[in-house]
Write an enzyme that holds these catalytic residues in place. Structure first.
Site, mmCIF file in Angstrom:
data_model
loop_
_atom_site.group_PDB
_atom_site.id
_atom_site.type_symbol
_atom_site.label_atom_id
_atom_site.label_comp_id
_atom_site.label_asym_id
_atom_site.label_seq_id
_atom_site.Cartn_x
_atom_site.Cartn_y
_atom_site.Cartn_z
ATOM 1 N N ARG A 80 0.840 -1.207 0.000
ATOM 2 C CA ARG A 80 0.000 0.000 0.000
ATOM 3 C C ARG A 80 0.859 1.233 0.000
ATOM 4 O O ARG A 80 1.790 1.339 0.794
ATOM 5 C CB ARG A 80 -0.905 0.035 1.233
ATOM 6 C CG ARG A 80 -2.012 -0.940 1.067
ATOM 7 C CD ARG A 80 -3.093 -0.777 2.076
ATOM 8 N NE ARG A 80 -3.824 -2.029 2.050
ATOM 9 C CZ ARG A 80 -4.742 -2.389 2.902
ATOM 10 N NH1 ARG A 80 -5.059 -1.578 3.880
ATOM 11 N NH2 ARG A 80 -5.348 -3.541 2.787
ATOM 12 N N SER A 108 -8.167 -1.179 0.489
ATOM 13 C CA SER A 108 -9.189 -1.537 1.467
ATOM 14 C C SER A 108 -9.891 -0.342 2.096
ATOM 15 O O SER A 108 -10.527 0.432 1.402
ATOM 16 C CB SER A 108 -8.543 -2.413 2.524
ATOM 17 O OG SER A 108 -9.531 -2.941 3.356
ATOM 18 N N HIS A 109 -9.729 -0.186 3.403
ATOM 19 C CA HIS A 109 -10.445 0.848 4.141
ATOM 20 C C HIS A 109 -9.774 2.219 4.026
ATOM 21 O O HIS A 109 -10.300 3.197 4.536
ATOM 22 C CB HIS A 109 -10.532 0.440 5.610
ATOM 23 C CG HIS A 109 -9.175 0.113 6.171
ATOM 24 N ND1 HIS A 109 -8.510 -1.050 5.830
ATOM 25 C CD2 HIS A 109 -8.353 0.789 6.980
ATOM 26 C CE1 HIS A 109 -7.345 -1.074 6.435
ATOM 27 N NE2 HIS A 109 -7.212 0.035 7.140
ATOM 28 N N ASP A 166 -16.468 -2.199 3.769
ATOM 29 C CA ASP A 166 -15.358 -1.293 3.467
ATOM 30 C C ASP A 166 -15.065 -1.200 1.966
ATOM 31 O O ASP A 166 -15.806 -1.742 1.138
ATOM 32 C CB ASP A 166 -14.098 -1.705 4.240
ATOM 33 C CG ASP A 166 -13.481 -2.982 3.696
ATOM 34 O OD1 ASP A 166 -14.223 -3.794 3.125
ATOM 35 O OD2 ASP A 166 -12.260 -3.167 3.849
ATOM 36 N N ASP A 199 -13.046 -2.618 -0.174
ATOM 37 C CA ASP A 199 -12.949 -3.825 -1.002
ATOM 38 C C ASP A 199 -13.907 -4.931 -0.560
ATOM 39 O O ASP A 199 -13.804 -6.065 -1.038
ATOM 40 C CB ASP A 199 -11.509 -4.349 -1.023
ATOM 41 C CG ASP A 199 -11.000 -4.730 0.350
ATOM 42 O OD1 ASP A 199 -11.454 -4.135 1.341
ATOM 43 O OD2 ASP A 199 -10.154 -5.635 0.441
ATOM 44 N N ASP A 257 -14.418 -6.622 2.270
ATOM 45 C CA ASP A 257 -14.108 -7.745 3.158
ATOM 46 C C ASP A 257 -14.410 -7.445 4.627
ATOM 47 O O ASP A 257 -14.391 -8.349 5.458
ATOM 48 C CB ASP A 257 -12.664 -8.244 2.966
ATOM 49 C CG ASP A 257 -11.627 -7.166 3.148
ATOM 50 O OD1 ASP A 257 -11.997 -6.012 3.425
ATOM 51 O OD2 ASP A 257 -10.426 -7.484 3.004
ATOM 52 N N ARG A 258 -14.690 -6.183 4.953
ATOM 53 C CA ARG A 258 -15.012 -5.866 6.348
ATOM 54 C C ARG A 258 -16.512 -5.659 6.514
ATOM 55 O O ARG A 258 -17.212 -5.367 5.541
ATOM 56 C CB ARG A 258 -14.319 -4.576 6.774
ATOM 57 C CG ARG A 258 -12.833 -4.677 6.783
ATOM 58 C CD ARG A 258 -12.253 -3.426 7.394
ATOM 59 N NE ARG A 258 -10.806 -3.524 7.409
ATOM 60 C CZ ARG A 258 -10.037 -2.823 8.220
ATOM 61 N NH1 ARG A 258 -10.566 -1.962 9.059
ATOM 62 N NH2 ARG A 258 -8.731 -2.984 8.178
ATOM 63 N N THR A 313 -2.174 -10.655 13.411
ATOM 64 C CA THR A 313 -3.090 -9.811 12.638
ATOM 65 C C THR A 313 -2.901 -10.029 11.133
ATOM 66 O O THR A 313 -1.774 -10.088 10.658
ATOM 67 C CB THR A 313 -2.826 -8.334 12.991
ATOM 68 O OG1 THR A 313 -3.173 -8.149 14.362
ATOM 69 C CG2 THR A 313 -3.642 -7.398 12.132
ATOM 70 N N LYS A 332 -11.615 -12.514 4.506
ATOM 71 C CA LYS A 332 -12.762 -12.094 5.288
ATOM 72 C C LYS A 332 -13.827 -11.603 4.315
ATOM 73 O O LYS A 332 -13.510 -11.251 3.182
ATOM 74 C CB LYS A 332 -12.368 -11.037 6.310
ATOM 75 C CG LYS A 332 -11.620 -9.819 5.781
ATOM 76 C CD LYS A 332 -11.109 -9.001 6.964
ATOM 77 C CE LYS A 332 -10.449 -7.700 6.540
ATOM 78 N NZ LYS A 332 -9.030 -7.881 6.188
ATOM 79 N N ARG A 375 -1.586 1.142 17.302
ATOM 80 C CA ARG A 375 -2.897 0.636 17.697
ATOM 81 C C ARG A 375 -2.787 0.099 19.117
ATOM 82 O O ARG A 375 -1.887 -0.698 19.410
ATOM 83 C CB ARG A 375 -3.348 -0.483 16.769
ATOM 84 C CG ARG A 375 -3.467 -0.083 15.311
ATOM 85 C CD ARG A 375 -4.431 -0.998 14.571
ATOM 86 N NE ARG A 375 -4.317 -0.922 13.136
ATOM 87 C CZ ARG A 375 -4.787 0.070 12.375
ATOM 88 N NH1 ARG A 375 -5.401 1.094 12.936
ATOM 89 N NH2 ARG A 375 -4.655 0.043 11.061
#
Ligand code: VG1
Ligand code: CO
Length: 543
Positions: free
Chosen positions: A22, A113-114, A277, A279, A281-282, A344, A376, A496
């Site tokens: 990314r 993604s997100h 999200d 893509d 998957d969430r 993760t 996911k 995080r």
């Protein structure tokens, strides 16, 4: 077909993170940047000669241009066939399904993604292996090695392919099969869930709002929820994928899907709110006046999965990423099935799913999925909730309360400290790591540390070991704090902090999580001296 072999120099920093490579979109648009990575993927898997791939993305800015380059490179590298979603669209779980269903040699998924999209935002690319899942660490390492030594790439000098209409075309000898991105995925969902019962639920007046966040799930949700399941038109909102996600942040959580959250807490709330999200998957699940944390959602879905035809026979086991709360562990224990804790990132679930050690997996970051694909799957989670609601006919809130009555409640929250200078973030984590052995027995803000370690994972299937996967500190009274640095950001570092407090079956299950976690938060702040070290104690995002 004319093939150009272009000399190039290795490009630094093309190391895939938690979920692929990314970077800022403008970085991906630099001459040779995408090409360098794609050729490295092909080289790392012993070439593309005679192979078949799935290619598609979440529709963000640069998606279509990137796909055209990938097609030209696949053709030049001798690929036999590429399956592409119409207009270049494929959700991540749909791509995973296609890779499996058509037994391809893998796929390239274009998404950050997100993360927001647009020329000044983020882009990303991920290689998925033939089981449909994200490349495991040995393959991402091999790709990265290639990026560090690449000296040339191959690209066909051919006109671009029309991706706007369904059908087979050719680029040189290579077949480009442009397919309906939704059809195979819809058929898969229909094979897992009781569509008749869910249809009856909607026919009886059940209402929901699904926020596609201007991202890729729009067409999927429209076809399945409003099409196959008969939900009223307008159930799916923000349903047309846009290159910059309507200027928003396609991350389904109470912060970035605030409008939906507000609606669900109001007197006009439908029975169910959900979002997905960039893509697809969430997922986020909200009942009337009841936000379901992803960790709880995983536990509730596992405990009730038998209501859906695909899981009627029971689950072989459950896996969760390490920072995810222990709520699903309690379900696994009661069911006497295996329970696994992985680092993760979805790539760590692949082996467990392939070996049938687990049926359902989840992450605290709004990712839930099962053995139906190797990613996911946002819409899958929503459909499983719908299937359960169609059988139980109870409000989401009551299902949650009932769950906590049986298992106790794992109060949970994640604090994100974004865009911290990388140096400060690394130093904070390094210093904390150095203290781990001396923490047990010490108290912070009145909470005593019982145990502390750095998580490393021994894959029970292939024996591989992944170290440095997050720092864990447990406190007296069933509380835990986990620290790790994000592997998906594109600016500075994101720290995080995952906070968790268990309250047993007799305790108070209806507190505001931030109130229930006050003690743990205070201990975390004192232990890390966060305020002095990064200049702030307030996170940018609380989920
Ligand atoms: C985040 C989440 C992680 C998730 C990953 C990819 O990673 O924490 O749980 O698997 O994003 O999700 P990190 O390293 O930033 O914490 V997504 O929807 O990219 O595909
Ligand atoms: Co995603």
């Amino acid at each position: 077909m004319k093939i150009d072999t272009i000399s190039c120099k290795p490009i630094a920093g093309q190391k895939p993170g938690t979920s692929g490579l990314r970077k800022k979109t403008r970085v991906f648009m630099e001459p040779g940047y995408l090409e360098n990575f794609i050729q490295s993927v092909f080289n790392a898997i012993d070439g593309a000669q005679g192979k078949c791939f799935v290619v598609g993305g979440d529709g963000r800015y640069f998606n279509r241009q990137a796909i055209q380059k990938i097609l030209k490179m696949a053709a030049a590298n001798g690929a036999a066939k590429v399956i592409v979603g119409q207009n270049g669209l494929l959700s991540t779980p749909a791509a995973s399904n296609l890779i499996r269903k058509y037994k391809t040699d893998g796929g390239l998924i274009l998404s950050a993604s997100h993360n927001p999209g647009g020329i000044d935002e983020d882009f990303g690319i991920k290689y998925n292996v033939p089981n449909g899942g994200p490349a495991p660490e040995n393959i991402t390492a091999a790709i990265y090695d290639q990026t560090c030594s690449l000296s040339e790439y191959k690209i066909a000098d051919e006109p671009i392919i029309d991706l706007g209409s369904i059908g087979e075309r050719k680029m040189g000898e290579m077949i480009v099969d442009v397919i309906d991105p939704v059809a195979d995925y819809k058929a898969l969902m229909a094979s897992l869930f009781d569509f008749v019962h869910i249809r009856n639920l909607f026919a009886g007046g059940f209402t929901m709002v699904f926020d596609a966040m201007h991202a890729v799930t729009g067409p999927y949700a429209k076809a399945i929820l409003e099409g196959a399941l008969g939900a009223p038109e307008g159930t799916v909102i923000n349903a047309i994928p846009s290159e910059d996600f309507g200027g928003g942040h396609p991350d389904p959580n109470p912060v970035w899907a605030k409008g939906l959250m507000d609606l669900m807490m109001s007197t006009n709330a439908p029975y169910l709110g959900a979002a997905s999200d960039g893509d697809g998957d969430r997922n986020m699940i909200i009942g009337r006046n009841a936000y379901v944390t992803p960790s709880d959602s995983l536990a509730v879905l596992a405990a009730n999965a038998h209501f859906a035809p695909a899981y009627r026979e029971g689950l072989s086991g459950i896996a969760r990423s390490m920072p995810t709360s222990a709520a699903c562990d309690r379900v696994a224990a009661k069911m006497h099935i295996g329970c696994y804790e992985t680092p993760t990132g979805w790539k760590f679930f692949g082996n467990l799913l392939d070996a049938d050690k687990v049926t359902i997996c989840g992450e605290e970051s709004a990712g839930t999925g099962s053995n139906h694909v190797r990613e996911k799957d946002g819409l899958w989670a929503v459909l499983l909730w719908l299937n359960i609601l169609a059988e139980r006919r109870e409000p989401v809130k009551d299902i949650l309360l009932d769950h906590w009555k049986h298992y106790g409640r794992d109060y949970y929250s994640r604090y994100d400290y974004e865009a911290i200078p990388a140096e400060d973030a690394n130093k904070l984590v390094d210093d904390l790591r150095a203290q781990l052995d001396s923490l047990p027995g010490k108290s912070f803000a009145g909470l005593k540390v019982t145990k502390a370690d750095e998580f490393s994972y021994n894959d029970p299937v292939d024996g591989s070991v992944s170290t440095g996967q997050g720092l864990r500190v447990w406190f007296e009274g069933d509380a835990r704090v986990v620290f790790r640095l994000s592997g998906t950001g594109t600016e500075g570092a994101t720290l995080r902090v995952y906070l968790e407090q268990y309250v047993d079956t007799h305790g108070n299950h209806t507190q505001d999580p931030q109130v229930a976690l006050k003690g743990v938060v205070a201990a975390m702040l004192e232990m890390t001296d966060l305020g002095n070290r990064i200049g702030r104690t307030e996170p940018n995002v609380i989920t």
